[in-house]
Design a protein around this motif. Structure first.
Motif, PDB file in Angstrom:
ATOM      1  N   SER A  84      45.063   2.991  36.116  1.00  0.00           N
ATOM      2  CA  SER A  84      44.668   2.097  37.210  1.00  0.00           C
ATOM      3  C   SER A  84      43.594   2.780  38.035  1.00  0.00           C
ATOM      4  CB  SER A  84      45.872   1.774  38.097  1.00  0.00           C
ATOM      5  OG  SER A  84      46.896   1.184  37.357  1.00  0.00           O
ATOM      6  N   SER A  85      43.231   2.159  39.132  1.00  0.00           N
ATOM      7  CA  SER A  85      42.258   2.751  40.053  1.00  0.00           C
ATOM      8  C   SER A  85      42.797   4.076  40.580  1.00  0.00           C
ATOM      9  CB  SER A  85      42.000   1.795  41.216  1.00  0.00           C
ATOM     10  OG  SER A  85      41.344   2.456  42.266  1.00  0.00           O
ATOM     11  N   SER A  86      41.960   5.108  40.600  1.00  0.00           N
ATOM     12  CA  SER A  86      42.407   6.439  41.024  1.00  0.00           C
ATOM     13  C   SER A  86      42.827   6.471  42.491  1.00  0.00           C
ATOM     14  CB  SER A  86      41.299   7.469  40.779  1.00  0.00           C
ATOM     15  OG  SER A  86      40.153   7.140  41.528  1.00  0.00           O
ATOM     16  N   GLU A  87      42.316   5.515  43.300  1.00  0.00           N
ATOM     17  CA  GLU A  87      42.659   5.493  44.730  1.00  0.00           C
ATOM     18  C   GLU A  87      44.137   5.186  44.954  1.00  0.00           C
ATOM     19  OE1 GLU A  87      39.627   4.056  43.837  1.00  0.00           O
ATOM     20  OE2 GLU A  87      38.553   5.736  44.743  1.00  0.00           O
ATOM     21  N   SER A  88      44.767   4.541  43.978  1.00  0.00           N
ATOM     22  CA  SER A  88      46.161   4.139  44.170  1.00  0.00           C
ATOM     23  C   SER A  88      47.154   5.185  43.677  1.00  0.00           C
ATOM     24  CB  SER A  88      46.423   2.809  43.444  1.00  0.00           C
ATOM     25  OG  SER A  88      46.237   2.967  42.052  1.00  0.00           O
ATOM     26  N   ARG A  89      46.663   6.347  43.272  1.00  0.00           N
ATOM     27  CA  ARG A  89      47.552   7.383  42.746  1.00  0.00           C
ATOM     28  C   ARG A  89      48.409   8.002  43.838  1.00  0.00           C
ATOM     29  NH1 ARG A  89      44.762  10.977  38.059  1.00  0.00           N
ATOM     30  NH2 ARG A  89      46.920  11.707  38.027  1.00  0.00           N
ATOM     31  N   ASN A  90      49.612   8.395  43.456  1.00  0.00           N
ATOM     32  CA  ASN A  90      50.539   9.039  44.388  1.00  0.00           C
ATOM     33  C   ASN A  90      51.043  10.324  43.729  1.00  0.00           C
ATOM     34  OD1 ASN A  90      52.921   9.839  45.778  1.00  0.00           O
ATOM     35  ND2 ASN A  90      53.170   7.771  46.573  1.00  0.00           N
ATOM     36  N   PRO A  91      50.447  11.479  44.079  1.00  0.00           N
ATOM     37  CA  PRO A  91      50.808  12.734  43.398  1.00  0.00           C
ATOM     38  C   PRO A  91      52.282  13.109  43.556  1.00  0.00           C
ATOM     39  CG  PRO A  91      49.457  13.173  45.342  1.00  0.00           C
ATOM     40  CD  PRO A  91      49.418  11.702  45.116  1.00  0.00           C
ATOM     41  N   PHE A  92      52.885  12.753  44.689  1.00  0.00           N
ATOM     42  CA  PHE A  92      54.296  13.093  44.905  1.00  0.00           C
ATOM     43  C   PHE A  92      55.182  12.380  43.893  1.00  0.00           C
ATOM     44  CE2 PHE A  92      52.230  13.835  48.991  1.00  0.00           C
ATOM     45  CZ  PHE A  92      52.674  15.120  49.274  1.00  0.00           C
ATOM     46  N   VAL A  93      54.927  11.100  43.666  1.00  0.00           N
ATOM     47  CA  VAL A  93      55.717  10.354  42.690  1.00  0.00           C
ATOM     48  C   VAL A  93      55.371  10.814  41.272  1.00  0.00           C
ATOM     49  CG1 VAL A  93      56.250   8.065  41.766  1.00  0.00           C
ATOM     50  CG2 VAL A  93      55.961   8.373  44.221  1.00  0.00           C
ATOM     51  N   GLU A  94      54.098  11.103  41.014  1.00  0.00           N
ATOM     52  CA  GLU A  94      53.692  11.551  39.680  1.00  0.00           C
ATOM     53  C   GLU A  94      54.438  12.818  39.273  1.00  0.00           C
ATOM     54  OE1 GLU A  94      49.431  11.861  39.333  1.00  0.00           O
ATOM     55  OE2 GLU A  94      49.115   9.897  40.238  1.00  0.00           O
ATOM     56  N   TYR A  95      54.465  13.812  40.154  1.00  0.00           N
ATOM     57  CA  TYR A  95      55.175  15.047  39.832  1.00  0.00           C
ATOM     58  C   TYR A  95      56.687  14.824  39.776  1.00  0.00           C
ATOM     59  CZ  TYR A  95      50.996  17.940  40.010  1.00  0.00           C
ATOM     60  OH  TYR A  95      49.772  18.507  39.734  1.00  0.00           O
ATOM     61  N   ALA A  96      57.195  13.945  40.636  1.00  0.00           N
ATOM     62  CA  ALA A  96      58.628  13.631  40.604  1.00  0.00           C
ATOM     63  C   ALA A  96      59.021  13.058  39.244  1.00  0.00           C
ATOM     64  CB  ALA A  96      58.972  12.632  41.713  1.00  0.00           C
ATOM     65  N   VAL A  97      58.196  12.156  38.706  1.00  0.00           N
ATOM     66  CA  VAL A  97      58.469  11.550  37.403  1.00  0.00           C
ATOM     67  C   VAL A  97      58.412  12.606  36.295  1.00  0.00           C
ATOM     68  CG1 VAL A  97      57.614   9.912  35.658  1.00  0.00           C
ATOM     69  CG2 VAL A  97      57.661   9.248  38.083  1.00  0.00           C
ATOM     70  N   GLN A  98      57.317  13.374  36.261  1.00  0.00           N
ATOM     71  CA  GLN A  98      57.151  14.373  35.198  1.00  0.00           C
ATOM     72  C   GLN A  98      58.266  15.415  35.210  1.00  0.00           C
ATOM     73  OE1 GLN A  98      52.714  15.493  34.464  1.00  0.00           O
ATOM     74  NE2 GLN A  98      52.821  14.789  36.581  1.00  0.00           N
ATOM     75  N   TYR A  99      58.609  15.904  36.408  1.00  0.00           N
ATOM     76  CA  TYR A  99      59.595  16.977  36.500  1.00  0.00           C
ATOM     77  C   TYR A  99      61.013  16.470  36.256  1.00  0.00           C
ATOM     78  CZ  TYR A  99      55.861  19.951  38.383  1.00  0.00           C
ATOM     79  OH  TYR A  99      54.702  20.679  38.551  1.00  0.00           O
ATOM     80  N   ALA A 100      61.307  15.235  36.653  1.00  0.00           N
ATOM     81  CA  ALA A 100      62.637  14.668  36.401  1.00  0.00           C
ATOM     82  C   ALA A 100      62.846  14.476  34.895  1.00  0.00           C
ATOM     83  CB  ALA A 100      62.809  13.352  37.140  1.00  0.00           C
ATOM     84  N   VAL A 101      61.823  13.955  34.206  1.00  0.00           N
ATOM     85  CA  VAL A 101      61.919  13.769  32.754  1.00  0.00           C
ATOM     86  C   VAL A 101      61.999  15.135  32.059  1.00  0.00           C
ATOM     87  CG1 VAL A 101      60.755  12.878  30.692  1.00  0.00           C
ATOM     88  CG2 VAL A 101      60.738  11.532  32.806  1.00  0.00           C
ATOM     89  N   ALA A 102      61.221  16.104  32.550  1.00  0.00           N
ATOM     90  CA  ALA A 102      61.264  17.459  31.979  1.00  0.00           C
ATOM     91  C   ALA A 102      62.635  18.094  32.183  1.00  0.00           C
ATOM     92  CB  ALA A 102      60.181  18.329  32.615  1.00  0.00           C
TER      93      ALA A 102
END
Length: 511
Positions: A84-102
């Motif tokens: 999607s548009s890069s302006e709508s990114r949320n790094p806190f949720v992105e890392y939360a998703v990656q680390y929870a799955v990891a």
């Protein structure tokens, strides 16, 4: 299957600046302002095309910001690619998703990993919602020409939309216009997302973690996993290893907190590209975390109030940087100031604990004293003590006040020495006026200080007097109160609950 988890915002009552360095402690109160994360499968069935077996879809929705962000997640590397548009990114949720799955990959055996893979192939649909208390609506109130009173805040629709800039030339790059109230929204959001995902994926079982149920040892172990993953995601997302008190209170609730050694996150910070993310997270989970937390909450019949002066925002990182620079330039004076500040913080904590103990042992006397003192200014409190037990309670109240005055004095001195407004003059006048009101135990600037907010602790039914006085002093009293509970599993979508109940979950203090 839909999982809804929530985590509270915070108010750091003592420990500003000191909490950044071990072994200094801080008292952090969790609040009734909560962030919610709703996790469910994106598709009812697994996609049949072979390409989908290497990647899955992740959708992040923030209704309050009118944003929807789509990602592709590599099921091999556990990385997210925003489509999607890069302006709508949320790094806190992105890392939360990656680390929870990891974390799931790091802790599951082969059979569980197969089931995890199938679950992830259905995609992840994540919605985040923050209580209105995390955001400032002061400008809206002023634009309507209304008095600065919490009654207006109570009329706002729950999870009210956040205003955006609407300049014609800048429509493609809208950023939230609304200010925040300093309750730690990113920590609460990160924690809620991590908790919801870990429960959804089967890494932890938070089913018993509702506010009214007793937490067993197994629950505590599951909370510890939530805490470590949320701390790691939050630190990496913000690009620095902070003290972590905001995430700790979001997970466990109100507490006395001593930070962890930053080195424990060295593997996550310096994660090399050829090291699988699940190994990095396995290292995090096995790391020597040395943070300390002790259960804490305000004594009975005391209320936390938070006010928004509206005199401009403060940048916590730049203020912390200025204090660190001062420490290096004047080592002896800074050490002396920190020792005195630490002693005053410990004294306040000690008096709060004493008052909780006295309430338990002499409830009738305690209740009587608090109710009497709630109608009087502090200089008349001692007159209310006709018995030894009552005198002991009043003395503890006055010692708590004295400790807070010393904390404020040392914080001011530190600000003046570092050239920053930790307790600026405008806040000093407000706090002095607040502490002079009937039934006010103490008042101060939370966290790193500055112009953003003030807090007060009131006795009995005196909070309504404070909100009225604040309004006359151009301070908006927020609806935030202490709620000592940490992360919780919710029974459903909080928006649906608001509609069915017909009332806001955040009530104005009826007193």
């Amino acid at each position: 299957m839909t999982v809804v988890a929530s985590a509270p915002g915070k108010v750091l009552m003592t420990g500003g600046y000191l909490i950044l360095e071990r072994p200094n402690a801080g008292i952090v109160l969790s609040t009734n302002a909560r962030f919610y994360a709703i996790v469910k499968p994106l598709c009812e069935e697994i996609k049949s095309d072979s390409w989908a077996w290497a990647w899955t879809d992740v959708k992040l929705t923030s209704p309050q910001m009118s944003r929807e962000t789509m990602y592709k997640m590599s099921l091999k590397h556990l990385t997210l690619q925003c489509i999607s548009s890069s302006e709508s990114r949320n790094p806190f949720v992105e890392y939360a998703v990656q680390y929870a799955v990891a974390a799931a990959h790091a802790t599951f055996d082969k059979n569980k990993k197969d089931a995890l893979h199938k679950l992830l192939l259905q995609g992840l649909d994540i919605t985040i919602l923050g209580c209105n208390d995390f955001y400032s609506y002061r400008r809206e109130i002023e634009a309507c020409g209304l008095p600065l009173a919490p009654e207006f805040l109570a009329t706002l629709q729950p999870f009210h939309s956040i205003a955006f800039n609407t300049k014609e030339s800048d429509r493609g790059n809208c950023k939230p216009e609304v200010a925040k109230t300093g309750l730690g929204s990113s920590a609460a959001m990160t924690t809620a997302v991590v908790a919801a995902l870990l429960h959804y994926l089967g890494v932890v079982n938070l089913s018993s973690l509702t506010k009214d149920q007793h937490r067993e040892k197994k629950d505590s172990m599951d909370l510890d996993v939530v805490h470590l993953i949320a701390q790691t995601a939050h630190c990496i997302a913000q690009g620095k290893v902070g003290s972590g008190f905001d995430v700790s209170s979001a997970v466990y609730g109100s507490q006395r907190y001593v930070r962890f050694s930053p080195e424990v996150l060295a593997s996550a910070q310096g994660a090399v590209k050829d090291k699988p993310l699940e190994e990095v997270i396995a290292d995090v989970l096995k790391g020597k975390w040395d943070h300390e937390r002790t259960k804490f909450s305000l004594p009975p019949l005391m209320t936390l109030l938070l006010g928004e002066p509206g005199s401009g925002g403060s940048s916590t990182p730049s203020m912390v940087g200025a204090v660190k620079k001062w420490q290096k330039s004047d080592l002896q004076k800074s050490l002396d100031t920190w020792r005195k500040l630490s002693a005053a913080n410990s004294a306040l904590e000690s008096q709060f604990n004493m008052l909780s103990k006295l309430a338990e042992e002499h409830w009738d006397a305690y209740k009587g004293v608090i109710n009497s003192c709630s109608m009087l200014r502090s200089e008349k409190w001692m007159e209310q003590a006709s018995e030894p037990s009552q005198a002991e309670i009043v003395k503890a109240l006055l010692r708590a006040r004295d400790a807070m005055l010393r904390i404020r004095c040392h914080m001011r001195q530190m600000g003046e020495a570092a050239g920053i407004p930790i307790e600026p003059e405008s806040q000093t006048l407000l706090l002095d006026a607040t502490m002079d009101l009937e039934g006010v135990l103490l008042a101060g600037v939370p966290g790193a200080g500055g112009f953003d907010a003030i807090f007060a602790v009131t006795l009995g039914d005196s909070s309504s007097n404070v909100t009225k006085a604040w309004s006359s002093l151009n301070v908006l009293a927020l609806l935030v109160r202490e709620d000592p509970h940490g992360v919780s599993l919710e029974s459903g979508d909080p928006r649906a609950e608001e509609i069915t109940s017909g009332i806001s979950s955040v009530q104005i203090d009826s007193n």
